[in-house]
Design a protein around this motif. Structure first.
Motif, mmCIF file in Angstrom:
data_model
loop_
_atom_site.group_PDB
_atom_site.id
_atom_site.type_symbol
_atom_site.label_atom_id
_atom_site.label_comp_id
_atom_site.label_asym_id
_atom_site.label_seq_id
_atom_site.Cartn_x
_atom_site.Cartn_y
_atom_site.Cartn_z
ATOM 1 N N GLY A 235 0.824 -1.211 0.000
ATOM 2 C CA GLY A 235 0.000 0.000 0.000
ATOM 3 C C GLY A 235 0.849 1.248 0.000
ATOM 4 N N ASP A 236 0.165 2.350 -0.082
ATOM 5 C CA ASP A 236 0.850 3.638 -0.109
ATOM 6 C C ASP A 236 -0.094 4.672 0.482
ATOM 7 N N GLY A 237 0.431 5.808 0.872
ATOM 8 C CA GLY A 237 -0.440 6.842 1.433
ATOM 9 C C GLY A 237 0.365 7.857 2.209
ATOM 10 N N PRO A 238 -0.324 8.783 2.863
ATOM 11 C CA PRO A 238 0.351 9.926 3.480
ATOM 12 C C PRO A 238 1.411 9.571 4.532
ATOM 13 N N GLU A 239 1.295 8.429 5.200
ATOM 14 C CA GLU A 239 2.249 8.093 6.271
ATOM 15 C C GLU A 239 3.457 7.298 5.762
ATOM 16 N N LYS A 240 3.490 7.009 4.475
ATOM 17 C CA LYS A 240 4.517 6.104 3.940
ATOM 18 C C LYS A 240 5.942 6.593 4.241
ATOM 19 N N ALA A 241 6.183 7.895 4.022
ATOM 20 C CA ALA A 241 7.539 8.419 4.221
ATOM 21 C C ALA A 241 7.953 8.283 5.687
ATOM 22 N N ASN A 242 7.040 8.586 6.615
ATOM 23 C CA ASN A 242 7.357 8.454 8.051
ATOM 24 C C ASN A 242 7.672 7.011 8.415
ATOM 25 N N VAL A 243 6.935 6.109 7.808
ATOM 26 C CA VAL A 243 7.137 4.688 8.098
ATOM 27 C C VAL A 243 8.520 4.245 7.608
ATOM 28 N N GLU A 244 8.874 4.702 6.424
ATOM 29 C CA GLU A 244 10.200 4.343 5.882
ATOM 30 C C GLU A 244 11.305 4.897 6.776
ATOM 31 N N GLN A 249 15.478 4.241 11.134
ATOM 32 C CA GLN A 249 15.901 4.544 12.513
ATOM 33 C C GLN A 249 16.106 3.269 13.329
ATOM 34 N N LEU A 250 15.211 2.296 13.126
ATOM 35 C CA LEU A 250 15.289 1.054 13.911
ATOM 36 C C LEU A 250 16.171 0.012 13.224
ATOM 37 N N ASN A 251 16.804 0.461 12.148
ATOM 38 C CA ASN A 251 17.722 -0.413 11.408
ATOM 39 C C ASN A 251 17.028 -1.671 10.872
ATOM 40 N N LEU A 252 15.831 -1.457 10.359
ATOM 41 C CA LEU A 252 15.035 -2.599 9.901
ATOM 42 C C LEU A 252 14.910 -2.640 8.396
ATOM 43 N N HIS A 253 15.526 -1.652 7.722
ATOM 44 C CA HIS A 253 15.204 -1.507 6.299
ATOM 45 C C HIS A 253 15.557 -2.729 5.458
ATOM 46 N N HIS A 254 16.465 -3.599 5.950
ATOM 47 C CA HIS A 254 16.772 -4.799 5.164
ATOM 48 C C HIS A 254 15.756 -5.916 5.410
ATOM 49 N N GLU A 255 15.001 -5.762 6.467
ATOM 50 C CA GLU A 255 14.037 -6.827 6.821
ATOM 51 C C GLU A 255 12.629 -6.488 6.360
ATOM 52 N N VAL A 256 12.452 -5.246 5.889
ATOM 53 C CA VAL A 256 11.104 -4.804 5.510
ATOM 54 C C VAL A 256 11.023 -4.623 4.000
ATOM 55 N N VAL A 257 10.017 -5.236 3.397
ATOM 56 C CA VAL A 257 9.828 -5.117 1.947
ATOM 57 C C VAL A 257 8.629 -4.198 1.697
ATOM 58 N N HIS A 258 8.854 -3.117 0.942
ATOM 59 C CA HIS A 258 7.749 -2.201 0.623
ATOM 60 C C HIS A 258 7.264 -2.510 -0.780
ATOM 61 N N LEU A 259 6.038 -2.973 -0.891
ATOM 62 C CA LEU A 259 5.565 -3.371 -2.225
ATOM 63 C C LEU A 259 4.671 -2.336 -2.901
ATOM 64 N N GLY A 260 4.303 -1.274 -2.234
ATOM 65 C CA GLY A 260 3.437 -0.270 -2.852
ATOM 66 C C GLY A 260 2.032 -0.816 -3.084
ATOM 67 N N LYS A 261 1.307 -0.126 -3.977
ATOM 68 C CA LYS A 261 -0.098 -0.509 -4.195
ATOM 69 C C LYS A 261 -0.171 -1.769 -5.048
ATOM 70 N N ILE A 262 -0.880 -2.755 -4.541
ATOM 71 C CA ILE A 262 -1.056 -3.994 -5.309
ATOM 72 C C ILE A 262 -2.552 -4.237 -5.440
ATOM 73 N N THR A 263 -3.012 -4.436 -6.657
ATOM 74 C CA THR A 263 -4.456 -4.535 -6.894
ATOM 75 C C THR A 263 -5.058 -5.736 -6.167
ATOM 76 N N ASP A 264 -4.391 -6.864 -6.301
ATOM 77 C CA ASP A 264 -4.945 -8.071 -5.716
ATOM 78 C C ASP A 264 -3.913 -8.669 -4.756
ATOM 79 N N PRO A 265 -4.171 -8.592 -3.452
ATOM 80 C CA PRO A 265 -3.141 -8.981 -2.477
ATOM 81 C C PRO A 265 -3.054 -10.476 -2.195
ATOM 82 N N LYS A 266 -3.850 -11.304 -2.889
ATOM 83 C CA LYS A 266 -3.924 -12.728 -2.487
ATOM 84 C C LYS A 266 -2.566 -13.420 -2.506
ATOM 85 N N GLU A 267 -1.775 -13.127 -3.554
ATOM 86 C CA GLU A 267 -0.499 -13.839 -3.650
ATOM 87 C C GLU A 267 0.470 -13.441 -2.549
#
Ligand code: GMT
Length: 378
Positions: A235-244, A249-267
């Motif tokens: 997903g995406d939205g107004p809080e995305k930059a703060n979340v990134e 800050q918590l040194n998690l960026h290698h463990e977190v995958v940001h996929l953006g807007k996905i039409t069908d999340p089933k997969e």
């Protein structure tokens, strides 16, 4: 029946519910006419009973605010006259309920009666609707809706608390088409995101403040201290930059995958071990239901209608809003106990089956039929 549906086309639960409802109605043989300013993101028009009527709100330099309501009301009148609509179903009260009322009045002057159903989805009442500037219009248009539905008992109560509504509000919950969720987990490409067998936490939202996505990150941070894991954010939205920023800050960026807007999340859900939804409030929580349909237990807050979907200690766990410690302790407990996880997965799927389209669609059809059976003299 010839049914008109008005919804927002953007990434959000109300548009998804409206779209899936239209598709299900079309599959049952009804003719469904969508009206929106762009094609709803999940609407696939490969169905002889589905139609999409786009309208454009032109940018005139005279206006600071474009007259969306007037253009939409004109579109409804046009479609109602030329496609012979029997009923109109508007999703999200603001501004669609008052637009529907206006269209109804215009049609009345042409000796056409078009009853309309308003479905309340959540933030139209719990957030946006709380702005006193909207109060007279919302109250009036809800009271004049020929039928009024809310997606949970909690939202029904919130609506009655917030507005003076004399109209009956029927609860018709969100739904999923369980058949679409029959992807066997063996086919899911989990290795892509968790090459070393890490557990996968998933969050899907439109990254608005009400979703408290920073709590997702904090929960994940605590989980990581006990269980090797990855977090997929969709997903995406107004809080995305703060979340990134927080991930860095918590040194998690290698463990977190940001996929953006996905039409069908089933997969994506298919590779998940847990779904995390720590919202401030959630009138229903369609994304949690979709996760459960994919056998993914839910770690959520207990706000709004979430307890009506996610059963504490059965399909997942409920915590107070902001209680990151409790949410992470619950997540860790489940992730560490394979047997418990297997039971929760099964329970989640069984609970999701209570909200299968086959059970919910007839409730909407019944509302439409009741409206059509009423004799109206104009
Ligand atoms: O969840 C969102 O942010 C989108 C929002 C909408 O109105 O499009 O969703 C609301 O409607 C969904 C469908 O009825 C519900 O499942 C969501 O719980 C509700 N969101 C909130 O109440 C925050």
């Amino acid at each position: 029946m010839n049914i008109g549906i008005v919804c927002f086309p953007t990434y959000g639960g109300s548009g998804v519910v409206a779209t899936e409802l239209g598709i299900a109605l079309a599959n049952k043989g009804h003719k469904v006419h969508f009206m929106s300013y762009s094609q709803p993101f999940r609407l696939n028009l490969f169905n002889e009973n589905l139609f999409f009527h786009e309208f454009n709100v032109n940018d005139y330099p005279l206006f600071d605010y474009q007259p969306y309501e007037s253009v939409l009301a004109s579109k409804i009148v046009d479609v109602a006259v030329y496609e012979h609509l029997d009923v109109l179903h508007v999703h999200y009260a603001i501004p669609h309920a008052s637009v529907a009322y206006m269209a109804q009045q215009i049609l009345k002057s042409k000796k056409i009666h078009l009853p309309y159903v308003t479905t309340l989805h959540g933030t139209d009442i719990t957030l946006v609707g709380r702005d006193p500037a909207f109060e007279p219009v919302i109250r009036f248009s809800l009271n004049h809706s020929n039928a009024l539905t809310a997606v949970s008992e909690s939202l029904r109560k919130d609506t009655l608390k917030t507005f003076k509504i004399d109209n009956k509000i029927s609860v018709i919950p969100n739904f999923i088409n369980l058949k679409d969720f029959q992807i066997t987990r063996e086919h899911c490409v989990k290795r892509k995101y968790a090459p070393n067998g890490e557990k996968i936490l998933v969050h899907i939202s439109n990254f608005r403040k009400v979703k408290r996505v920073d709590d997702v990150i904090r929960v994940f941070h605590k989980v990581l201290q006990e269980v090797p894991a990855k977090l997929i954010l969709v997903g995406d939205g107004p809080e995305k930059a703060n979340v990134e920023q927080l991930c860095r800050q918590l040194n998690l960026h290698h463990e977190v995958v940001h996929l953006g807007k996905i039409t069908d999340p089933k997969e994506i859900l298919c590779v998940g071990d847990l779904f995390v939804l720590p919202s401030e409030t959630e009138s229903f929580g369609l994304s949690a239901l979709e996760a459960m349909a994919m056998k993914v237990p839910v770690i959520s807050t207990n706000g709004g209608g979430l307890p009506e979907v996610n059963l504490h200690g059965k399909t997942g766990y409920l915590s107070n809003v902001g209680d990151v410690n409790d949410m992470s302790a619950n997540a860790i407990r489940l992730l560490k106990d394979e047997q418990l996880m297997a039971t929760f997965r099964k329970n989640a799927f069984e609970r999701a089956a209570d909200f299968d389209v086959e059970k919910i669609l007839p409730l909407y059809e019944q509302v439409y039929r009741q409206l059509l059976s009423k004799e109206v003299v104009i």
